[in-house]
Design an enzyme around this catalytic site. Structure first.
Site, PDB file in Angstrom:
ATOM      1  N   ASP A 122       0.826  -1.200   0.000  1.00  0.00           N
ATOM      2  CA  ASP A 122       0.000   0.000   0.000  1.00  0.00           C
ATOM      3  C   ASP A 122       0.869   1.264   0.000  1.00  0.00           C
ATOM      4  OD1 ASP A 122      -2.645   1.410   0.708  1.00  0.00           O
ATOM      5  OD2 ASP A 122      -1.305   2.059   2.318  1.00  0.00           O
ATOM      6  N   GLU A 165       1.448  -0.522  -4.905  1.00  0.00           N
ATOM      7  CA  GLU A 165       0.467   0.483  -5.283  1.00  0.00           C
ATOM      8  C   GLU A 165       1.178   1.815  -5.442  1.00  0.00           C
ATOM      9  OE1 GLU A 165      -1.749   2.466  -2.421  1.00  0.00           O
ATOM     10  OE2 GLU A 165      -3.494   2.805  -3.687  1.00  0.00           O
TER      11      GLU A 165
END
Ligand SMILES: O=C(/C=C/c1ccc(O)c(O)c1)N[C@@H](Cc1ccc(O)cc1)C(=O)NCCCOc1c(-c2ccc(O)c(O)c2)oc2cc(O)cc(O)c2c1=O
Ligand SMILES: [Ca+2]
Length: 495
Positions: free
Chosen positions: A197, A233
């Site tokens: 993330d 990401e």
């Protein structure tokens, strides 16, 4: 690294906010039999339990870590281990969403964690790890607010707080050690890799130092020497100081332009004929580095990367067409989104309800999906991965794996068709008039079931059937009255 460590298939599904026992059952009942390669699960680590006025248990609370204890609304450590074992046993790998850029934002004293840990965000004290102020980046951030203020400055994007979230310093051996221990614990349980993330907000070199030090995958489920699959990401639509390209040395990178461009095309802002060279020619990253998707948990809420062009389950015809294209097209490693429903409340161009979390009971426990006779979900779960037009295209992708794209055809606007080697054929009609053409399907002569309007069941087609002649040509029809503007046939749908 770049290989998903899965032999079962070529697409993963993001079972966003699903509970661990429900994922285990879904692997056994659906994903294994249907040839899904794996599941991206929500962050399994302890996070802030958010109650902020009417905002109760928002989905984004799971992106504010309190510790790396495996206790969440999805289940506890034992449930997590059981899920990984049961899914691996039916060939479905588990990819874990890792939040390692930061800990929580600012919360009042006494705010609790999902595993019962206390923390003091103001003092940057997280005893559940433990982390203290020494472990955060404040000394490396030189903006007035301590937050990221300018995405044009690479240093502050990495070293300052993202929307007020306490920013960890992955440059120290201590922080690297804590993250390494967390990931190695998950590797020990049998996971196949990680979704990283907020990668944009960390230095690629720090991330590499951590990833290179991880254990090999568990040989109970993987061949010796297997390395964790990494997909990072990085929200990069161009125009910022940081590009996804900086991260390709660590593993795959999310290609956010992919979903934006396809959203524009299917919504009619661009013509499908231009998808003929969709991929690197459009400025997107090398296909071997790309993780692609139509929408994700953030941008399906209308305010994330790609804005209002992003297609979601709410515009289901276009959504199925775009997913069919993605799963039929040879670019990138594909991820299918699986969502829950929430009522949108649009005010001044923003959905005031974009925080709403998963279906929950009066005690804020997540409600499990129910399953209808036709295989679709209930209890507020959309289960896009259980839509026939999508799961049948997962099989198409598996059958076509290893072939390239050939024999492209288009009508000069929004009717297109192409082959995948001699294994598959896909046609799409996004024009306002019928597609009625005799086209080259590249398949051996025979009768094939269209896997969009139906499936091949036993010895017959529940939807359309297509007769391919000795020259590989077939009469292809997609009228504007049909539910789906797509026709797909492949080697495994032959009668
Ligand atoms: O909308 C959200 C959450 C969004 C979000 C969460 C997880 C993700 O993986 C993601 O991509 C986005 N969060 C809401 C509510 C919120 C949450 C925390 C907070 O301190 C303030 C507000 C929100 O309005 N956020 C501001 C806009 C979205 O800004 C966020 C981004 C983000 C957005 C665009 C970018 O180009 C980018 O590089 C990062 O990443 C996050 C990552 C996280 O791990 C946790 C976050 O709170 C966020 C995050 O707030
Ligand atoms: Ca950071």
């Amino acid at each position: 690294q770049w290989d998903p460590n899965s032999s079962n298939g070529q697409a993963i599904v993001h079972l966003f906010e699903w509970k661990w026992p429900d994922i285990a059952a879904e692997c056994e009942n659906f994903l294994g039999p249907r040839g899904f390669a794996g599941v991206q699960v929500s962050p399994p680590n302890e996070y802030v339990e958010v109650y902020q006025g009417e905002v109760k248990r928002p989905w984004w609370e799971r992106y504010q870590p309190v510790s790396y204890k495996l206790v969440t609304r999805s289940g506890d450590e034992n449930a997590f281990k059981d899920m990984v074992t049961r899914c691996n046993n039916v060939g479905v790998k588990i990819y874990v969403d890792i939040v390692m850029n930061h800990m929580s934002g600012g919360w009042p004293q006494g705010t609790g964690g999902s595993g019962g840990s206390s923390f003091d965000s103001g003092a940057q004290s997280y005893p559940g790890v433990p982390y203290s102020a020494f472990d955060f980046n404040d000394g490396n951030c030189h903006t007035g607010s301590g937050n990221i203020e300018n995405y044009g400055d690479a240093n502050q994007v990495r070293n300052c707080k993202l929307v007020g979230l306490n920013d960890l310093n992955q440059g120290t051996d201590y922080v690297r050690g804590k993250i390494r221990d967390y990931l190695n614990t998950l590797i020990g349980y049998g996971v196949a890799g990680f979704r990283i993330d907020a990668s944009k907000h960390m230095w690629p070199g720090d991330m590499k130092a951590i990833f290179d030090s991880l254990n090999n995958l568990n040989t109970d489920f993987f061949k010796a020497g297997s390395r964790p699959f990494i997909f990072q990401e990085v929200i990069d639509l161009g125009g910022e100081a940081i590009s996804g390209q900086e991260y390709v040395g660590n593993g795959r990178v999310t290609e956010f332009r992919y979903g934006k461009y396809l959203g524009e095309a299917f919504r009619g802002n661009n013509q499908l004929q231009y998808l003929k060279n969709f991929g690197e020619d459009w400025g997107m990253m090398d296909r071997a580095n790309a993780l692609v998707f139509i929408d994700n948990h953030d941008n399906q809420r209308g305010h994330g990367a790609g804005g209002d062009m992003i297609l979601t389950f709410r515009v289901s015809k276009w959504y199925k067409m775009a997913n069919a294209f993605m799963l039929g097209w040879p670019y990138g490693y594909t991820r299918v989104m699986s969502s829950y429903y929430w009522d949108q409340w649009w005010e001044n161009g923003q959905d005031k309800n974009d925080w709403i979390g998963p279906p929950q009971d009066d005690s804020f426990n997540i409600i499990s999906p129910s399953f209808n006779a036709d295989g679709t979900c209930g209890n507020g779960w959309i289960c896009e991965h259980r839509w026939r037009q999508i799961y049948n295209m997962v099989e198409f992708r598996n059958v076509a794996h290893g072939t390239d794209m050939n024999d492209w055809w288009d009508n000069g606007s929004n009717q297109i068709a192409f082959c995948r080697g001699d294994k598959g054929f896909l046609a799409i009609n996004n024009d306002g008039w019928d597609l009625k053409e005799t086209l080259q399907t590249c398949l051996p002569a025979g009768t094939y079931c269209d896997v969009i309007s139906g499936s091949k069941e036993g010895g017959s087609c529940t939807g359309k059937s297509v007769t391919v002649g000795g020259d590989g040509k077939a009469y292809i029809e997609i009228t504007t009255m049909e539910d789906d503007g797509v026709l797909a046939i492949h080697a495994n749908s032959k009668l």
